[in-house]
Design an enzyme around this catalytic site. Structure first.
Site, short mmCIF file in Angstrom:
data_model
loop_
_atom_site.label_atom_id
_atom_site.label_comp_id
_atom_site.label_asym_id
_atom_site.label_seq_id
_atom_site.Cartn_x
_atom_site.Cartn_y
_atom_site.Cartn_z
N LYS A 47 0.80 -1.23 0.00
CA LYS A 47 0.00 0.00 0.00
C LYS A 47 0.84 1.28 0.00
O LYS A 47 0.30 2.36 -0.27
CB LYS A 47 -0.95 0.01 1.19
N SER A 100 -2.74 -12.49 4.92
CA SER A 100 -3.38 -12.43 3.60
C SER A 100 -2.44 -13.00 2.54
O SER A 100 -2.89 -13.59 1.55
CB SER A 100 -3.76 -11.00 3.25
#
Lengths: 315, 93
Positions: free
Chosen positions: A44, A261
């Site tokens: 991100k 994840s």
């Protein structure tokens, strides 16, 4: 070794590592792109910098301004880091049930945390951030779900890096959140080689769905629709918490300390490798394991960790 | 052939509160049609009048979203589990 003038210069150009020993098919290579190597610790950072630079370029963001953004963690952390370096204040709306490390990291860069109800999950955070942004038009709302700079960052950096390092790629696998990574990288790779398959890995909706009052509370990220996501993706698969944790552990056995994840994404990569004849799979390892230590993912009994993972947003 | 279908919380009120129901059909489309015939409140929720899928509905065959398989023509086999879920903002963000 070069000397860099800003930590922001370290965003991107992440390494790719061959983890084919995890592949169930000797004719399929699996490569992992380690996005946890970014300075803020996740993939991100790329969109955080890109969205802020785009807003600066458009003149809607000036030193001293305040940003507001919904995020269950990584985007908020990336934005808070960039905001600190560039001189902005930031407020992050996040569901109350995210891991403690995420809140601590936001604190490192001085972000203000606004909690949204646990029962409404990520949709609730998005809804609350939109409401607060509408009530406070003086704050800058970058809105990662709808900001074209999000997929553009991946189209211009992540995609070209993969193509440069692994031109023989046949399958690209990443997690589906805002869809920015999949849309940007997917579009870039398909333009270079239309045969490249794009696979999305989803967390199970689980508890997040329970707060939904009716179907029209559903949500599809605008950037997914803007980029023709239904056409671009070739497959979309759910990976549950137990399998995610199992593959997070398998990754650690080959020396890769990843977030949970990424375990899910690796489980998807392995499933893909088992289904195809031959090929080269590139999977995104979205972040490192640091933010997940409190989940006990590596060392506690797997049934206990799985139960814990169901009530906390770990993606 | 009867296949197990998992119903999300938001749709349970229209299937008498059940979390799992059974329906007959060879494809996802047939299952959904038969499900709609059995539970009047469900008709129009999953499939629209023109027979296409509601945009905020995702249907999974085992773990795979059928939109990226053969959509409503996706074939089902004995032992398969079909899951209906609303589209939500999730994932790594």
């Amino acid at each position: 070794m070069a000397v860099y003038s800003s930590v922001l210069d370290l965003i991107g150009n992440t390494p790719i590592i061959d983890v084919s020993e995890l592949s169930p098919n000797p004719r399929v290579k699996i490569y992992a792109k380690l996005e946890g190597q970014n300075p803020g610790g996740s993939v991100k950072d790329r969109i955080a910098l890109a969205m802020i630079e785009q807003a600066e370029k458009e003149g809607i963001l000036k030193v001293g301004d305040t940003l507001i953004e919904p995020s269950s963690g990584n985007t908020g952390i990336g934005l808070a880091m960039v905001a600190k370096v560039r001189g902005y204040k930031i407020k992050i709306v996040l569901p109350s049930n995210v891991s403690i490390e995420r809140k601590q990291l936001l604190g490192v860069w001085g972000a203000e945390i606004i909690e949204s109800p646990f029962s409404q999950g990520s949709n609730g955070a998005v809804r609350l951030a939109r409401k607060i942004a509408a009530e406070n038009p003086q704050w800058v709302f970058l809105y990662q779900y709808a900001n074209p700079a999000n997929p553009k960052a991946h189209y211009e950096s992540t995609g070209p890096e993969i193509w440069r390092d692994v031109p023989e790629i046949t399958h690209f696998i990443a997690g589906l959140g805002t869809s920015g990574t999949l849309m940007g990288v997917g579009r870039f790779l398909k333009e270079r080689n239309p045969k490249v398959q794009i696979w999305a890995i989803e967390p199970p909706a689980g508890e997040m769905v329970d707060g939904l009052r009716n179907l029209d509370d559903g949500y599809i990220p605008p950037i997914f629709l803007d980029n023709d996501g239904y056409e671009l993706l070739d497959r979309k698969t759910v990976v549950g918490p137990r399998e995610s944790i199992e593959w997070t552990r398998r990754l650690s056995e080959v020396g890769i300390f990843s977030g949970i994840s990424s375990g899910a994404i690796m489980a998807g990569a392995v499933k893909c490798a088992a289904m195809i004849e031959e090929g080269t799979v590139v999977a995104i390892v979205s972040d490192g394991g640091w933010k997940y230590m409190s989940t006990g993912a590596w060392t506690d009994d797997i049934d206990t960790v799985t139960e814990r993972a169901k009530s906390i947003i770990y993606f | 052939m009867a296949v197990e279908i998992r119903i999300p919380t938001v749709l349970r009120p229209v299937v008498s509160g059940q979390s799992v129901v059974k329906a007959e059909g060879e494809t996802i489309g047939e299952l959904m049609k038969n499900l709609g015939n059995e539970y009047a409140g469900l008709a129009g929720q999953i499939l629209k009048e023109d027979g296409s899928m509601h945009k905020f509905i995702n249907i999974y065959l085992n773990d795979d979203d059928v939109r990226y398989l053969e959509k409503l023509d996706t074939k089902v086999s004995p032992g398969d589990v079909v899951t209906i879920l609303p589209a939500v903002a999730g994932g790594i963000f």
